[in-house]
Design an enzyme around this catalytic site. Structure first.
Site, PDB file in Angstrom:
ATOM      1  N   HIS A 176      -4.142  -3.933   0.547  1.00 45.35           N
ATOM      2  CA  HIS A 176      -4.956  -2.730   0.737  1.00 45.35           C
ATOM      3  C   HIS A 176      -4.401  -1.532  -0.025  1.00 45.35           C
ATOM      4  O   HIS A 176      -3.205  -1.453  -0.309  1.00 45.35           O
ATOM      5  CB  HIS A 176      -5.010  -2.362   2.224  1.00 45.35           C
ATOM      6  CG  HIS A 176      -6.128  -2.999   2.968  1.00 45.35           C
ATOM      7  ND1 HIS A 176      -7.054  -2.287   3.680  1.00 45.35           N
ATOM      8  CD2 HIS A 176      -6.480  -4.307   3.108  1.00 45.35           C
ATOM      9  CE1 HIS A 176      -7.931  -3.107   4.232  1.00 45.35           C
ATOM     10  NE2 HIS A 176      -7.594  -4.343   3.897  1.00 45.35           N
ATOM     11  N   GLU A 198     -13.414  -4.696  -0.776  1.00 40.58           N
ATOM     12  CA  GLU A 198     -14.053  -3.657   0.044  1.00 40.58           C
ATOM     13  C   GLU A 198     -13.969  -2.324  -0.684  1.00 40.58           C
ATOM     14  O   GLU A 198     -12.960  -2.016  -1.325  1.00 40.58           O
ATOM     15  CB  GLU A 198     -13.358  -3.522   1.418  1.00 40.58           C
ATOM     16  CG  GLU A 198     -13.409  -4.759   2.276  1.00 40.58           C
ATOM     17  CD  GLU A 198     -12.076  -5.496   2.263  1.00 40.58           C
ATOM     18  OE1 GLU A 198     -11.074  -4.948   1.746  1.00 40.58           O
ATOM     19  OE2 GLU A 198     -12.038  -6.637   2.751  1.00 40.58           O
ATOM     20  N   ASN A 250     -10.823   0.000  -0.500  1.00 40.74           N
ATOM     21  CA  ASN A 250      -9.642  -0.162  -1.347  1.00 40.74           C
ATOM     22  C   ASN A 250      -9.937  -0.026  -2.835  1.00 40.74           C
ATOM     23  O   ASN A 250      -9.089   0.443  -3.601  1.00 40.74           O
ATOM     24  CB  ASN A 250      -9.017  -1.534  -1.094  1.00 40.74           C
ATOM     25  CG  ASN A 250      -8.673  -1.729   0.359  1.00 40.74           C
ATOM     26  OD1 ASN A 250      -7.899  -0.970   0.925  1.00 40.74           O
ATOM     27  ND2 ASN A 250      -9.259  -2.744   0.976  1.00 40.74           N
ATOM     28  N   THR A 266     -13.200 -14.998   8.267  1.00 41.30           N
ATOM     29  CA  THR A 266     -12.673 -14.239   9.406  1.00 41.30           C
ATOM     30  C   THR A 266     -13.493 -14.436  10.678  1.00 41.30           C
ATOM     31  O   THR A 266     -13.210 -13.807  11.690  1.00 41.30           O
ATOM     32  CB  THR A 266     -12.616 -12.741   9.070  1.00 41.30           C
ATOM     33  OG1 THR A 266     -13.933 -12.283   8.701  1.00 41.30           O
ATOM     34  CG2 THR A 266     -11.655 -12.482   7.925  1.00 41.30           C
TER      35      THR A 266
END
Length: 321
Positions: free
Chosen positions: A38, A107, A110, A191
């Site tokens: 990240h 994402e 980031n 996930t």
């Protein structure tokens, strides 16, 4: 038997702490480890975001057994795919073959920092597929020249190659990413314990390959304290990945999660010290066909108690799945 992993969550701990945590996870008996990659934490209350690849280099030297993996790296915005290939090859050498390269389409949280904009999801997947091809070619040790729709590579070569290139994992959330992972991945990453994701992966060439899930948990002998901590630091996770991939910063996640209640988080995340609740949370992954599940202990300063409890209580219970 499902292999149980430990997550170095860069959003909630500094670099030295992350290394000490994975050393303790190895000693506690975890089967593997993963690390998030990240530039920002999800929420300001998490408070950290060190460079994952420096942490991986240190972790490779500080441990001797536990496998390491990015969960996941986006090879299309902050990092050029040729640079990702170099980093991954180096960590594979440092870890003596214990590294796996987990990749995803990223994402906005980031990737916005390089000012390249944030295209639609189908464009991001096109970019990921092109990046994976470049990385594979770099791992051969040959000179690579590439002029594609999204990336250029000019006379690039890796001069330090591991004996075996790191396996590539690809994160999935829907049919198109599952097809990409089945065609190009050595393993699949998800996930959520959705059987349809694994079925779509298998239908596109993924049958027999490892499949790795991830689950947030919040251990504490005081359940109310665990629920409060999970709500403070992980309420963002209830938004789902279609939302989480799009928001540009912690303020946006704070606003998006403003109506998430502590009891909502407690319903989604096992909290406290009831080992059966933790086992019940992992069970859907096992039943869906996941071969590995990486646990995320919420709270950067609460890792050691969790690791001690895991060694004594949680891991033996999970070995029965």
């Amino acid at each position: 038997m499902v292999r149980i992993g430990y997550t170095m969550m860069t959003e909630q701990a500094g670099p030295r702490e992350l290394v000490s945590h994975v050393v303790a996870a190895e000693q506690a008996g975890f089967d593997f480890s993963v690390i998030s990659d990240h530039a920002f934490p999800w929420l300001e209350s998490q408070g950290h975001s060190p460079y994952a690849w420096s942490v991986l280099g240190a972790a490779a030297q500080a441990t001797s057994r536990i496998p390491l993996m990015t969960y996941v790296t986006c090879p299309t915005f902050r990092y050029h795919p040729a640079v990702v290939a170099q980093k991954a090859a180096t960590v594979q050498i440092l870890s003596e073959g214990r590294f796996r390269l987990g990749l995803g389409s990223g994402e906005n949280l980031n990737e916005h920092i390089v000012g390249g904009g944030w295209p639609a999801a189908h464009v991001r997947l096109d970019m990921l597929e092109e990046a994976v091809d470049i990385i594979r070619r770099m791992f051969t040790g040959a000179y690579v020249n590439h002029h594609g729709a999204h990336f250029d590579v000019e006379n690039a070569r890796l001069w330090d190659l591991p004996d075996q290139p790191p396996p590539l994992g690809i994160a999935v959330s829907g049919p198109r990413s599952c097809a990409l992972a089945g065609r190009h991945g050595d393993l699949v990453i998800a996930t959520e314990p959705k059987p349809e994701l694994l079925r779509q992966f298998d239908e596109n060439g993924g049958a027999g390959k490892p499949r790795i899930g991830q689950l947030p948990v919040c251990y504490d002998r005081d359940r109310e304290a665990a629920v409060a901590r999970a709500h403070d630091q992980f309420r963002w996770s209830l938004g789902g990945w279609k939302v989480n991939a799009e928001l540009p910063g912690p303020t946006g996640f704070d606003q998006a999660a403003q109506y998430v209640r502590p009891e909502d988080v407690a319903a989604a995340v096992p909290c406290g010290d009831d080992v059966e609740a933790f086992v019940d949370a992992v069970r859907p992954y096992a039943e869906a066909g996941f071969t590995e599940v990486a646990l995320v202990q919420i709270g950067g300063d609460r890792q050691q108690p969790f690791l001690e409890w895991s060694e004594a209580t949680l891991l033996p219970a999970l070995r029965t799945l």
